[in-house]
Every structure is written in structure tokens, then in C-alpha cells.
Motif scaffolding. Structure first.
Motif, PDB file in Angstrom:
ATOM      1  N   GLY A  76       5.599  19.999  19.580  1.00 38.65           N
ATOM      2  CA  GLY A  76       6.621  20.008  20.641  1.00 38.65           C
ATOM      3  C   GLY A  76       7.931  19.555  19.944  1.00 38.65           C
ATOM      4  N   THR A  77       8.887  19.660  20.473  1.00 36.58           N
ATOM      5  CA  THR A  77      10.161  19.379  20.062  1.00 36.58           C
ATOM      6  C   THR A  77      10.072  18.039  19.583  1.00 36.58           C
ATOM      7  N   GLU A 105       3.187  15.113  31.767  1.00 30.07           N
ATOM      8  CA  GLU A 105       2.494  15.904  32.541  1.00 30.07           C
ATOM      9  C   GLU A 105       1.380  16.936  31.691  1.00 30.07           C
ATOM     10  N   SER A 113       3.261  19.640  25.739  1.00 30.51           N
ATOM     11  CA  SER A 113       3.378  19.844  27.222  1.00 30.51           C
ATOM     12  C   SER A 113       3.808  21.092  27.458  1.00 30.51           C
ATOM     13  N   ASP A 114       3.516  21.734  28.752  1.00 32.80           N
ATOM     14  CA  ASP A 114       3.851  23.177  28.974  1.00 32.80           C
ATOM     15  C   ASP A 114       5.344  23.242  28.779  1.00 32.80           C
ATOM     16  N   ASP A 115       6.459  22.579  28.824  1.00 35.20           N
ATOM     17  CA  ASP A 115       7.616  22.885  28.502  1.00 35.20           C
ATOM     18  C   ASP A 115       7.846  22.898  27.124  1.00 35.20           C
ATOM     19  N   GLY A 116       7.096  22.649  26.048  1.00 37.57           N
ATOM     20  CA  GLY A 116       7.152  22.420  24.725  1.00 37.57           C
ATOM     21  C   GLY A 116       7.798  21.308  24.151  1.00 37.57           C
ATOM     22  N   ALA A 117       8.206  20.431  25.239  1.00 35.69           N
ATOM     23  CA  ALA A 117       9.287  19.532  24.729  1.00 35.69           C
ATOM     24  C   ALA A 117       8.192  18.323  23.918  1.00 35.69           C
ATOM     25  N   ARG A 158      13.004  14.682  27.892  1.00 42.18           N
ATOM     26  CA  ARG A 158      13.070  15.855  28.750  1.00 42.18           C
ATOM     27  C   ARG A 158      14.575  16.213  29.157  1.00 42.18           C
TER      28      ARG A 158
END
Length: 189
Positions: A76-77, A105, A113-117, A158
Motif C-alpha cells: 500500500g501507499t 478495515e 487495505s481495500d483502498d490501497g492506502a 487515510r
């Protein structure tokens, strides 16, 4: 397409040039450079570092797989590492690690994480037992982290704000931290 081409090739040659007569010593900063470019140590990075240093891909992979700061999978980021070794464990690291999963999450075993963060990583030891439980965000230490504090840290990430570490600089991303560790400054994000 080559990982180390154009400007990256020049930077790789400059890194190797720091070690005249001992070029193999450039392996770790070259891995950081590759990680800053790709967000991980890909098979291409392993192969190209080997070619640059005239060593085998297996020799490069042996180094990359030994150290936990090199990521061999997509990342992730931001990488959030929670120490769960003895000193941290005795001071509540398991609750911190669980709160990190909830805040990001992420299910246990989920890499990103699903948002890639966020990539959440359980670390064996961060070497700062006196300020346990310890957490690193993109290699920067956060001391005496509670479950509430890890939730705040992840919420900040986030929200696009990198929280100030206990000491040293905060990096805007895992890639930027990897670039700095390659000795090339904080240009990548």
C-alpha cells in the motif's frame, strides 16, 4: 521495460559508485531504489540488481527475503508495522495490532487495505523496547502506541496526513521512505 532505465539507471550507477572496489555493498541501497520505483521488490528488480552487480538473482533475493523492510509483494501507499515481540506484547501490542486491523478495515491475512492506502505488517522486533508498544509508519517510529493512538494514526494516513514520528522525519509514503533509505532524498511519493 527495464526498472532501472533513464534517470533510475543514473541513480543506480551513482549508488554503485559509492562503493569503489566493493560494488556488491550497493545491494541494499539498490533494493531500496527498486522498491521506491515499484512499491515492492519485484522479480525484475531482483534480476536487474543482480545484473548491475554481476551476481545471481538468487544472491539478491537472499538479501531481499532476509530483511523485513524489503517488500516482495505489492504494498500500500503506507506500511504500518506493529511490533509484537516480548516487550511490546507485555505492554499491549496485541490490542494495538487488533485495533490496527479494525482501523484499516483489514481482515487478518489481508496484505493491503481495500483502498490501497495501508499495508499492515506484524513486525518481530523494531528495536525500541524501552518505548513499547512500538509502531513504524514507513520506517518512522511511533512510541508507546495504544489502541486509540493506532486508530488516530491510521485515520490520519487515510486523511492524507502523515503523522509526525517520535523522532526523525515523516515520509509522505513508503516509496519516498525507500528512496531516502537508498540515499537519494525524499523525491518519490
Amino acid at each position: 521495460m527495464a526498472v532501472f532505465d533513464g534517470r533510475a539507471a543514473e541513480e543506480a550507477r551513482a549508488i554503485i559508485g559509492r562503493y569503489p572496489g566493493h560494488e556488491r555493498s550497493a545491494i541494499m541501497p539498490l533494493l531500496y531504489l527498486g522498491q521506491s520505483l515499484e512499491g515492492m521488490i519485484s522479480p525484475e528488480v531482483l534480476r536487474e540488481v543482480g545484473e548491475l552487480l554481476s551476481i545471481t538473482t538468487a544472491e539478491v533475493e537472499a538479501v531481499a527475503s532476509f530483511y523485513s523492510m524489503y517488500r516482495l509483494r505489492p504494498t500500500g501507499t503506507h506500511v504500518v508495522s506493529v511490533c509484537t515481540n516480548l516487550a511490546c506484547k507485555l505492554r499491549g501490542a496485541e490490542a494495538v495490532y487488533e485495533a490496527a486491523h479494525q482501523a484499516a478495515e483489514m481482515a487478518h491475512g489481508q496484505e493491503i487495505s481495500d483502498d490501497g492506502a495501508i499495508t499492515l505488517h506484524e513486525e518481530e522486533c523494531l528495536g525500541v523496547c524501552d518505548v513499547a508498544p512500538a509502531v513504524q509508519i514507513d520506517f518512522a517510529n511511533h512510541d508507546e502506541v495504544t489502541p486509540e493512538r493506532i486508530r488516530e494514526l491510521i485515520a490520519s494516513l487515510r486523511g492524507g496526513d502523515v503523522p509526525a514520528p517520535a523522532r526523525g522525519p515523516a515520509f509522505p509514503s513508503f516509496r519516498a521512505a525507500s528512496r531516502a533509505l537508498a540515499g537519494l532524498g525524499e523525491e518519490a511519493s
